[in-house]
Design a protein around this motif. Structure first.
Motif, short mmCIF file in Angstrom:
data_model
loop_
_atom_site.label_atom_id
_atom_site.label_comp_id
_atom_site.label_asym_id
_atom_site.label_seq_id
_atom_site.Cartn_x
_atom_site.Cartn_y
_atom_site.Cartn_z
N SER A 30 0.83 -1.21 0.00
CA SER A 30 0.00 0.00 0.00
C SER A 30 0.86 1.25 0.00
O SER A 30 0.56 2.23 -0.70
N HIS A 33 2.40 1.57 -3.40
CA HIS A 33 1.33 1.96 -4.33
C HIS A 33 1.04 3.46 -4.21
O HIS A 33 0.88 4.16 -5.21
N ALA A 34 0.95 3.97 -3.00
CA ALA A 34 0.69 5.40 -2.79
C ALA A 34 1.89 6.24 -3.23
O ALA A 34 1.71 7.32 -3.79
N TRP A 35 3.09 5.76 -2.98
CA TRP A 35 4.29 6.50 -3.37
C TRP A 35 4.38 6.63 -4.88
O TRP A 35 4.77 7.67 -5.40
N ARG A 36 3.99 5.56 -5.60
CA ARG A 36 4.02 5.59 -7.07
C ARG A 36 2.88 6.40 -7.65
O ARG A 36 2.88 6.71 -8.83
N ARG A 37 1.87 6.74 -6.82
CA ARG A 37 0.65 7.42 -7.27
C ARG A 37 0.01 6.66 -8.42
O ARG A 37 -0.39 7.24 -9.43
N ALA A 38 -0.04 5.35 -8.25
CA ALA A 38 -0.58 4.48 -9.29
C ALA A 38 -2.10 4.43 -9.19
O ALA A 38 -2.67 4.68 -8.14
N PRO A 39 -2.75 4.10 -10.31
CA PRO A 39 -4.21 3.92 -10.24
C PRO A 39 -4.57 2.74 -9.35
O PRO A 39 -3.74 1.86 -9.08
N ASP A 42 -3.71 -1.04 -10.01
CA ASP A 42 -2.35 -1.55 -9.95
C ASP A 42 -1.95 -2.07 -8.58
O ASP A 42 -0.80 -2.45 -8.38
N THR A 46 1.25 -4.88 -7.54
CA THR A 46 2.24 -4.37 -6.58
C THR A 46 2.35 -5.32 -5.39
O THR A 46 3.44 -5.65 -4.94
#
Length: 102
Positions: A30, A33-39, A42, A46
Motif C-alpha cells: 500500500s 502503491h501510494a508512493w508511485r501514485r498508481a491507479p 495496480d 504491486t
C-alpha cells in the motif's frame, strides 16, 4: 545456505525478519502503491511483487532444504491454476472498485 555470523541465534533473527516482512506485506504494498501514485487497479500486481520479494528474502535467509523438480504435467497445471487465480483476483478487485464507486 547458511548465514555465517558470530551470533548463534542469527537464524531466530532471520525467522523474525521474514515473519515481520510477510505479515506487513500488504501495508508495504500500500505504501509503495501510494508512493508511485498508481491507479487503484495496480495494487494487486504491486502486492504480488512485494510477496515475491518476501519469498525471495525467505529463501535467501532461511534456505531451501530440498527443491522438487516438477514434471511437465505439474508445471502445466501450476501455470493453468495460477493464471485462473490471477484472473479471478483481478476481476474481484475490479468488481470491488465498481461497487465502491456507486
Amino acid at each position: 545456505m547458511t548465514v555465517l555470523t558470530l551470533t548463534p541465534e542469527a537464524r531466530a533473527f532471520a525467522v523474525a525478519l521474514v515473519a515481520l516482512a510477510s505479515t506487513s506485506a500488504a501495508t508495504l504494498a500500500s505504501m509503495v502503491h501510494a508512493w508511485r501514485r498508481a491507479p487503484a487497479a495496480d495494487f494487486l500486481p504491486t502486492y504480488a511483487c512485494v510477496m515475491a520479494l518476501v519469498a525471495g528474502l525467505a529463501v535467501v535467509l532461511l534456505g531451501v532444504p530440498h527443491v522438487h523438480i516438477p514434471t511437465w504435467r505439474e508445471l502445466g497445471w501450476a501455470l493453468l491454476v495460477g493464471a485462473a487465480a490471477c484472473i479471478v483476483a483481478l476481476r474481484g478487485e475490479a468488481a470491488i472498485r465498481r461497487r465502491l464507486r456507486r
